[in-house]
Design a protein around this motif. Structure first.
Motif, mmCIF file in Angstrom:
data_model
loop_
_atom_site.group_PDB
_atom_site.id
_atom_site.type_symbol
_atom_site.label_atom_id
_atom_site.label_comp_id
_atom_site.label_asym_id
_atom_site.label_seq_id
_atom_site.Cartn_x
_atom_site.Cartn_y
_atom_site.Cartn_z
ATOM 1 N N ILE A 16 0.839 -1.202 0.000
ATOM 2 C CA ILE A 16 0.000 0.000 0.000
ATOM 3 C C ILE A 16 0.876 1.255 0.000
ATOM 4 N N GLU A 174 -3.138 2.405 5.291
ATOM 5 C CA GLU A 174 -4.219 3.081 4.568
ATOM 6 C C GLU A 174 -4.442 4.492 5.105
ATOM 7 N N LYS A 203 -9.597 5.315 -2.783
ATOM 8 C CA LYS A 203 -9.335 4.425 -1.657
ATOM 9 C C LYS A 203 -8.501 5.061 -0.555
#
Length: 313
Positions: A16, A174, A203
């Motif tokens: 990520i 995230e 996202k």
């Protein structure tokens, strides 16, 4: 392999971060590391991290090696110290210190605390590895709860640092991406005007977990109505008022269900929605519309839930 879940979680978190070019701007001089402890961990040997840390290669974040145990004693000690207060908070990531990053975290509703390394007691300095546990305890005591963000302004030979914590490495990564994208946009706004089309932040706001939500039951207050106390400016009541036109207020929920959880509340105390006149209710819902626009602009959610809380229960 034992504890494969934690290693796999850190691997996904690294992916990520590596896929977010904006995160490069958040990597400190000493480089970043993201760690995750196994359930019930009480030693640094039970914490997964990145050997060699996450550095910058060709302008992008890059993990030096695959995740493994005993890879970051500093971040491992931080997580172990937090787990003594809440065993579900098992991950952490360090980022560079920048006041703008803290402002972004504050606007996202993250709980922030800090410690001053210059105030470190002499007996703590004498014990190798004691600074971070002392700093964590100091930061928790400072606000009376576990922060989402712990920072310090450095000391002699020590770089200032911001640490983001959460339940697992993927969720921490995230949120870091969310912060990085907002930081990048803020930097662009403050820099030279750009004619390029703004890239969609897909996202970057998927994180909906709020680690402080479960603490609301322990929150004690002797006021009759918490909203009246906020409207009256009671200094003993914690609040985050975004807007107050003396008729209605917009508040950030101290214990949010999710990021961006706002409340639109009349300044006058009502016990029933039918007590509100037509003009007053029009102003109330016009402010709800403006609040929705604010959430859409800042958080960019796929959808918004709007509800009415009527009655004590």
């Amino acid at each position: 392999m034992e504890y494969i879940k934690e290693i796999d979680n850190v691997k996904k978190a690294v992916d990520i971060l590596e896929n977010c070019s904006e995160f490069t701007a958040l990597i400190p001089e000493v480089r970043s590391n993201i760690v995750m402890a196994v359930k019930g961990a009480d030693t640094v040997e039970q914490v997964v991290g990145i050997p060699g840390r996450i550095t910058i290669v060709n302008g992008r974040p890059k993990s030096v090696m695959e995740p493994d145990f005993m890879s970051s004693s500093h971040m491992a000690r931080l997580v172990i110290s937090i787990m003594e207060h809440d065993p579900t908070i098992r991950s952490a990531l360090n980022m560079k210190y920048d006041l703008k990053i803290l402002e972004i975290c504050k606007k996202l509703g993250l709980k922030i605390s800090s410690y001053n390394r210059e105030n470190e007691p002499e007996d703590v300095k004498e014990i190798e590895g004691s600074t971070i546990p002392w700093g964590v305890e100091t930061a928790i005591d400072k606000i009376g709860t576990i922060p989402d963000i712990i920072y310090h302004l450095g000391a002699w030979g020590k770089e200032p640092m911001i640490c983001l914590v959460g339940p697992n490495a993927v969720e921490v990564a995230e949120m870091a991406v969310c912060i990085a994208k907002l930081y990048d946009k803020l930097e662009n706004i403050m820099g030279e005007p750009s004619t390029q089309e703004i890239e969609l932040t897909d996202k970057c706001h998927d994180v909906i977990f709020s680690s402080c939500r479960g603490l609301w039951k322990a929150y004690k207050s002797d006021v009759t109505c918490i909203f009246c106390a906020i409207a009256e400016g009671n200094p003993h009541i914690e609040e985050k008022v975004l807007y107050n036109d003396k008729i209605n207020m917009v508040l950030m929920n101290i214990f949010p269900y999710s990021r961006g959880h706002l409340e639109v509340v009349p300044v006058k105390h009502y016990t029933d929605i039918n007590e509100i006149g037509s003009e007053e209710i029009k102003k109330l819902f016009c402010l709800v519309q403006r609040t929705i626009s604010l959430v859409k602009e800042v958080i960019k959610p796929d959808g918004i839930n709007i509800g009415l809380n009527l009655g004590k229960s």
